[in-house]
Scaffold this active site. Structure first.
Site, PDB file in Angstrom:
ATOM      1  N   HIS A   9       0.885  -1.166   0.000  1.00 56.51           N
ATOM      2  CA  HIS A   9       0.000   0.000   0.000  1.00 56.51           C
ATOM      3  C   HIS A   9       0.920   1.213   0.000  1.00 56.51           C
ATOM      4  CE1 HIS A   9       1.054  -0.786   4.180  1.00 56.51           C
ATOM      5  NE2 HIS A   9       0.968   0.523   4.357  1.00 56.51           N
ATOM      6  N   ASP A  22      11.017   8.536  -4.287  1.00 52.97           N
ATOM      7  CA  ASP A  22       9.735   9.012  -4.809  1.00 52.97           C
ATOM      8  C   ASP A  22       9.184   8.078  -5.885  1.00 52.97           C
ATOM      9  OD1 ASP A  22       7.556  10.764  -5.034  1.00 52.97           O
ATOM     10  OD2 ASP A  22       8.491  11.787  -6.742  1.00 52.97           O
TER      11      ASP A  22
END
Lengths: 144, 141
Positions: free
Chosen positions: A39, A79
């Site tokens: 997740h 990122d």
């Protein structure tokens, strides 16, 4: 001494799983964070540098330099990545907020050339964050 | 390097700043509108900071699956949607300022078994916050 803080945001995926635990134990300890498909979070990172302003520039450090360091050391590594699979520095660790904050501290500390890294605060969500700070001096409330 | 973990919790409650040790006029002078007799309320935010080693097996200072129910039981259930002056026994004798609230919440949470409670910080409003840290508590003993 002056402290200056820069904030950046990055997004990444992770899940918590310890290969030494049974499936039941992983589920019990990590709960829904153990979901094998992972997740994600929008992480917010606050990086604080402490130092004296340079008398000529009036700045503790060049914020543009800090921005470049954060881009290279944090954004390029983390990122839009999966922290379990794409960040070799986290291999063998559970990518919790604590461990990711500690990694960011280790990556940044040697790269700060003006002033000193004072604090890394990593928000995993608005209601959860980890702080890394320099070791407290002795006698400052720290217990053995 | 030292690591801590902070979790933010929310509850809403009413209080009135007033002490029977002072006259009505003194209460009014010191506490102003916070002394209005019917009380008023806030959305409180409680930041709970835990320090300690990161367990290499879990990567955690403390498991939120243990911390959340502990804070729920010790603080949220007894405080949320309550009138602090009447419904929290400690504030029948102490003024329900957020300084005292910090001390009371610190006292309730310091028995958390899995990690050391380092700090309790309370935002009474987005403009006012109060904090109590372990070292202050140590010094006060």
């Amino acid at each position: 001494m002056i402290r200056i803080t820069r904030k950046i945001e990055f997004s990444a995926a992770h899940f918590y799983h310890n290969a030494n635990f049974s499936a039941e134990e992983n589920r019990r300890v990590f709960g829904k964070c153990n979901n094998p498909h992972g997740h994600g979070h929008n992480y917010a990172l606050e990086v604080t540098i402490a130092g004296e302003p340079d008398p000529t520039t009036g700045m503790v450090l060049d914020l543009n330099e800090l921005k470049e360091v954060l881009q290279r050391e944090v954004m390029d590594r983390l990122d839009h990545r999966h922290l379990n699979y794409e960040v070799p520095e986290l291999a063998g660790q559970i990518p919790t907020c604590e461990n990711v904050a500690a990694l960011i501290w280790k990556l940044l500390a040697p790269k700060i050339t003006a002033g000193k890294l004072d604090r890394v605060r990593l928000y995993e969500s608005p209601d959860l964050f980890a702080d890394c700070t320099a070791d407290a001096p002795k006698g400052n409330g720290a217990r053995a | 390097m030292k690591i801590s973990l902070t979790r933010r919790y929310h509850f809403s409650a009413s209080h009135r700043l007033h002490t029977p040790k002072l006259s009505e006029a003194e209460n009014r002078r010191i506490y102003g509108k916070c002394s209005n007799p019917y009380g008023h309320g806030h959305n409180y935010v409680v930041e709970v900071t835990l320090a300690g080693p990161v367990d290499p097996e879990t990567g955690m200072i403390a498991n939120l699956a243990e911390l959340d129910p502990f804070v729920q039981r010790e603080v949220i259930e007894p405080f949320d949607h309550k009138f602090l002056n009447e419904e929290v026994p400690e504030f029948r004798t102490e003024v329900a300022t957020t300084e005292n609230l910090c001390r009371e919440i610190f006292r309730r949470l310091k028995s958390f078994p899995a990690a050391r409670l380092e700090k309790v910080r309370i935002e009474e409003t987005s403009k006012n916050s109060f904090e109590m840290a372990d070292e202050f508590e140590e010094a006060a003993r």
